[in-house]
Enzyme design. Structure first.
Site, PDB file in Angstrom:
ATOM      1  N   ASN A 141     -10.644  -2.843  -6.415  1.00 24.45           N
ATOM      2  CA  ASN A 141      -9.848  -1.844  -7.157  1.00 24.45           C
ATOM      3  C   ASN A 141     -10.392  -1.539  -8.557  1.00 24.45           C
ATOM      4  O   ASN A 141      -9.991  -0.556  -9.179  1.00 24.45           O
ATOM      5  CB  ASN A 141      -8.379  -2.284  -7.272  1.00 24.45           C
ATOM      6  CG  ASN A 141      -7.604  -2.172  -5.980  1.00 24.45           C
ATOM      7  OD1 ASN A 141      -6.646  -2.903  -5.746  1.00 24.45           O
ATOM      8  ND2 ASN A 141      -8.002  -1.251  -5.110  1.00 24.45           N
ATOM      9  N   ASP A 175       0.838  -1.204   0.000  1.00 24.90           N
ATOM     10  CA  ASP A 175       0.000   0.000   0.000  1.00 24.90           C
ATOM     11  C   ASP A 175       0.870   1.251   0.000  1.00 24.90           C
ATOM     12  O   ASP A 175       1.946   1.259   0.599  1.00 24.90           O
ATOM     13  CB  ASP A 175      -0.901  -0.036   1.251  1.00 24.90           C
ATOM     14  CG  ASP A 175      -2.057   0.942   1.140  1.00 24.90           C
ATOM     15  OD1 ASP A 175      -2.306   1.469   0.035  1.00 24.90           O
ATOM     16  OD2 ASP A 175      -2.719   1.188   2.167  1.00 24.90           O
TER      17      ASP A 175
HETATM   18  C1  FPP Z   1      -2.112   0.142  -3.297  1.00 25.07           C
HETATM   19  O1  FPP Z   1      -1.594   1.456  -3.159  1.00 25.07           O
HETATM   20  C2  FPP Z   1      -1.490  -0.496  -4.433  1.00 25.07           C
HETATM   21  C3  FPP Z   1      -2.158  -0.994  -5.499  1.00 25.07           C
HETATM   22  C4  FPP Z   1      -3.626  -0.998  -5.600  1.00 25.07           C
HETATM   23  C5  FPP Z   1      -1.422  -1.560  -6.649  1.00 25.07           C
HETATM   24  C6  FPP Z   1      -0.240  -2.402  -6.333  1.00 25.07           C
HETATM   25  C7  FPP Z   1       0.617  -2.443  -7.531  1.00 25.07           C
HETATM   26  C8  FPP Z   1       1.962  -2.456  -7.527  1.00 25.07           C
HETATM   27  C9  FPP Z   1       2.744  -2.542  -6.286  1.00 25.07           C
HETATM   28  C10 FPP Z   1       2.763  -2.292  -8.772  1.00 25.07           C
HETATM   29  C11 FPP Z   1       2.716  -3.376  -9.766  1.00 25.07           C
HETATM   30  C12 FPP Z   1       2.652  -4.744  -9.220  1.00 25.07           C
HETATM   31  C13 FPP Z   1       3.189  -5.827  -9.839  1.00 25.07           C
HETATM   32  C14 FPP Z   1       2.950  -7.177  -9.272  1.00 25.07           C
HETATM   33  C15 FPP Z   1       4.039  -5.729 -11.020  1.00 25.07           C
HETATM   34  P1  FPP Z   1      -2.534   2.704  -3.407  1.00 25.07           P
HETATM   35  O2  FPP Z   1      -2.460   3.072  -4.845  1.00 25.07           O
HETATM   36  O3  FPP Z   1      -3.890   2.417  -2.879  1.00 25.07           O
HETATM   37  O4  FPP Z   1      -1.813   3.791  -2.558  1.00 25.07           O
HETATM   38  P2  FPP Z   1      -2.487   4.954  -1.704  1.00 25.07           P
HETATM   39  O5  FPP Z   1      -3.143   4.289  -0.511  1.00 25.07           O
HETATM   40  O6  FPP Z   1      -1.328   5.788  -1.302  1.00 25.07           O
HETATM   41  O7  FPP Z   1      -3.461   5.665  -2.585  1.00 25.07           O
END
Ligand code: FPP
Length: 231
Positions: free
Chosen positions: A56, A8
């Protein structure tokens, strides 16, 4: 040992730098690469990463498309390295809502890495634990005699898990929030939880090691009492 990570903080990492959220995901993918290597070096048997939850899909279309592109690129770029390092890749979650190109990349990666024995890398995409549990229940014909092990196999079928992954030993969540967000609810029944304030793109091998050290200091009783108190 099975380690699961809720990655996250990509969005906040980007916003803090005046960048679009997608830039945070791109940087997050770099942290995924580094963490997979760190976990393999640390001798972790199974690493499950939460890349995209079923919830998501409600994000803006451009962000979702960008993430799907990143998953596909990751699978194309990393499969060879996983073969070389004997890492078996498995994408868990629903498959019926994924784009055809991503499905092909998943199938290719799973096929080419199927002989990997050093570490089992599971990437959760379009994953919802509640959905998987419900699916497993629907598959259970005679629920009266169902053992936890049998239920777990049904869960694996529902999740597209290629190999039985077992219970999670350590769950890490970055980004400062302290919740499970519908991730591996059944498998985390006795997991030790480690919350880390660092945003996912900043997560390094040192953070990973800190989580393992924290875990090593925990006493896991699984509901029992310690031997010295049992007399
Ligand atoms: C949550 O952070 C993260 C995600 C929904 C996406 C996770 C994806 C990756 C780590 C990159 C690609 C993955 C792979 C396996 C290649 P958020 O966007 O909700 O962060 P925030 O809480 O700060 O908004």
């Amino acid at each position: 040992m099975h380690v699961a990570i809720i990655m996250d903080g990509n969005g906040r990492w980007a916003t803090q730098r005046g960048l679009p959220r997608s830039a945070g995901h791109v940087e997050g993918a770099k942290a995924v690469r580094a963490t997979v290597e760190a976990a393999a070096r640390a001798g972790i048997e199974t690493l499950t990463l939460y890349a995209f939850s079923a919830a998501n899909w409600q994000r803006p279309r451009t962000e979702v498309d960008g993430l799907m592109f990143l998953f596909r690129r990751y699978l194309f770029e990393e499969t060879r390295r996983c073969v070389e390092q004997s890492i078996r890749v498995n994408v868990i979650g629903r498959r019926d809502r994924l784009d055809e190109r991503l499905l092909r990349a998943i199938e290719r990666s799973e096929r080419l890495t199927a002989d990997g024995v050093r570490m089992h890398l599971r990437i959760a995409v379009d994953y919802s634990s509640q959905f998987s549990i419900l699916e497993a229940v629907k598959r259970a014909r005679r629920s009266q005699d169902l053992s936890p092990q049998q239920f777990q196999s049904l869960l694996h079928e529902a999740d597209h898990s290629a190999v039985p992954s077992g219970e999670v030993d350590l769950l890490i969540r970055t980004g400062g929030e302290k919740r499970l967000s519908d991730f591996l609810l059944w498998e985390c029944a006795y997991a030790e939880l480690h919350f880390c304030d660092c945003l996912w793109p900043d997560f390094t091998e040192q953070h990973f090691q800190q989580a393992l050290d924290d875990y090593a200091g925990r006493v896991r009783r699984f509901g029992k009492v310690n031997a010295e108190h049992s007399a």
